[in-house]
Design a protein around this motif. Structure first.
Motif, mmCIF file in Angstrom:
data_model
loop_
_atom_site.group_PDB
_atom_site.id
_atom_site.type_symbol
_atom_site.label_atom_id
_atom_site.label_comp_id
_atom_site.label_asym_id
_atom_site.label_seq_id
_atom_site.Cartn_x
_atom_site.Cartn_y
_atom_site.Cartn_z
ATOM 1 N N VAL A 13 0.844 -1.190 0.000
ATOM 2 C CA VAL A 13 0.000 0.000 0.000
ATOM 3 C C VAL A 13 0.876 1.236 0.000
ATOM 4 C CG1 VAL A 13 -1.779 1.289 1.235
ATOM 5 C CG2 VAL A 13 -1.813 -1.225 1.257
ATOM 6 N N LEU A 14 0.582 2.194 -0.882
ATOM 7 C CA LEU A 14 1.236 3.499 -0.879
ATOM 8 C C LEU A 14 0.309 4.464 -0.157
ATOM 9 C CD1 LEU A 14 3.592 5.290 -1.823
ATOM 10 C CD2 LEU A 14 2.283 5.743 -3.921
ATOM 11 N N VAL A 15 0.813 5.114 0.885
ATOM 12 C CA VAL A 15 -0.039 5.941 1.727
ATOM 13 C C VAL A 15 0.704 7.208 2.137
ATOM 14 C CG1 VAL A 15 0.709 4.645 3.764
ATOM 15 C CG2 VAL A 15 -1.414 5.965 3.863
ATOM 16 N N ARG A 16 -0.029 8.304 2.218
ATOM 17 C CA ARG A 16 0.518 9.526 2.807
ATOM 18 C C ARG A 16 -0.118 9.671 4.187
ATOM 19 N NH1 ARG A 16 -3.115 13.924 1.916
ATOM 20 N NH2 ARG A 16 -1.426 15.421 2.255
ATOM 21 N N VAL A 17 0.716 10.057 5.162
ATOM 22 C CA VAL A 17 0.255 10.037 6.541
ATOM 23 C C VAL A 17 0.820 11.222 7.316
ATOM 24 C CG1 VAL A 17 2.171 8.546 7.267
ATOM 25 C CG2 VAL A 17 0.074 8.604 8.621
#
Length: 323
Positions: free
Chosen positions: A244-248
């Motif tokens: 999963v590619l995620v910005r957090v």
């Protein structure tokens, strides 16, 4: 067994003072008739136990009487007393034995710091029933007869026959070579091999157990911690893994990482948020983990996970929308 019970009876009277036959029976998990027979046996053996009649009567020891038990250091006693608060003994069917052992530990301390050690142990709490969010830790109930039989096979090194119900399957008999017992958050597990293949059995799913006379096929020595870690790792990394590619939000970064199996890449974005590529066990695991972060995280890929989270949010909004 009776010798152990007699020692426990003496220690109860030493530690608590005067106790009735009913109170002793409750503590020792026997009948009052058995307690009375044990009192007679102690008296015949020269232990100065006497009875006081009346409303506040009971059994007591003459002041100053002390049993001969091996002494422990102050820190050793505290360690054992604190260990007595853990749930492993209950899971493995050793609750009564542990209670008896704790009485002996307290009595074995030198008089000069016996009360100090007990007070210190009261100020150390291990694995309470609930955490700070009031989430209750559930200790699974395992019948004492099953716990005793499984434990006997593990310690004696004999093969074990168990009637076991795997998830979603009907119970069936299996013959295994036991390696060791592990307790995690109130759940007990039997580590074993079956026909040479590694197996992990949840004790609460064992409905019957029988120790067999044949010796188990296993190594003489085992590093149970290492074995458990290896099996746990294989369990977590099994299934249909998903990247999963995620910005957090950086403030939630550690929370995200703690739920993932692995972090493949990590970089800072121009908006001050972090961009991470993380691996989860499967799509369901990923959806659960990202949902916990609410609006402090945004899935960039894969599109299927974005759709799942969007649909879940829409369902919640519809549920709580204006009538």
């Amino acid at each position: 067994m009776r010798a152990d019970r007699l020692v426990s009876l003496v220690l109860l009277l030493r530690g608590r003072g005067r106790l009735t036959a009913t109170e002793l029976a409750d503590e020792l998990e026997v009948s009052t008739r058995t307690v009375l027979r044990d009192i007679e046996a102690l008296s015949a053996a020269g232990v100065p136990v006497y009875a006081e009649r009346g409303r506040r009567g009971g059994f007591a020891l003459l002041p100053g009487f002390r049993t001969e038990l091996t002494g422990l250091s102050h820190d050793e006693a505290i360690a054992l007393l604190v260990a007595g608060s853990r749930r492993g003994a209950q899971v493995f069917g050793l609750g009564s034995a542990l209670a008896s052992a704790m009485l002996k530990v307290v009595d074995a301390l030198p008089e000069s710091y016996r009360h100090t050690a007990a007070d210190v142990a009261q100020r150390l709490l291990i694995d309470p029933e609930t955490d700070l969010l009031s989430r209750r830790m559930v200790t699974e109930e395992v019948p004492g007869s099953i716990s005793a039989e499984v434990r006997r096979a593990v310690l004696a090194g004999n093969k074990l026959r168990i009637h076991y119900a795997a998830t979603g399957r009907s119970p069936e008999w299996r013959t295994v070579d036991p390696i060791g017992l592990v307790t995690v958050r109130g759940q007990g597990y039997l580590l074993a091999t079956r026909s040479g293949a590694e197996r992990t059995y949840r004790l609460s799913r064992v409905s019957a157990a029988e120790v067999l006379p044949e010796p188990a096929q296993r190594s003489e020595r085992v590093d149970l911690g290492r074995v458990w870690q290896e099996r746990s790792t294989r369990f977590r990394t099994g299934g249909d893994r998903i990247d999963v590619l995620v910005r957090v939000d950086p403030a939630r970064r550690d929370e995200l990482v703690s739920t993932a199996l692995a972090v493949r890449t990590e970089e800072s974005g121009a908006d001050g948020w972090l961009r991470l590529e993380v691996t989860f066990q499967d799509a369901r695991h990923a959806e659960w983990a990202l949902w916990q972060l609410t609006t402090d995280a945004e899935v960039l890929a894969p599109p299927s996970l974005r759709t799942c989270l969007r649909d879940r949010a829409a369902a919640i909004a519809a549920r709580y929308g204006a009538p």
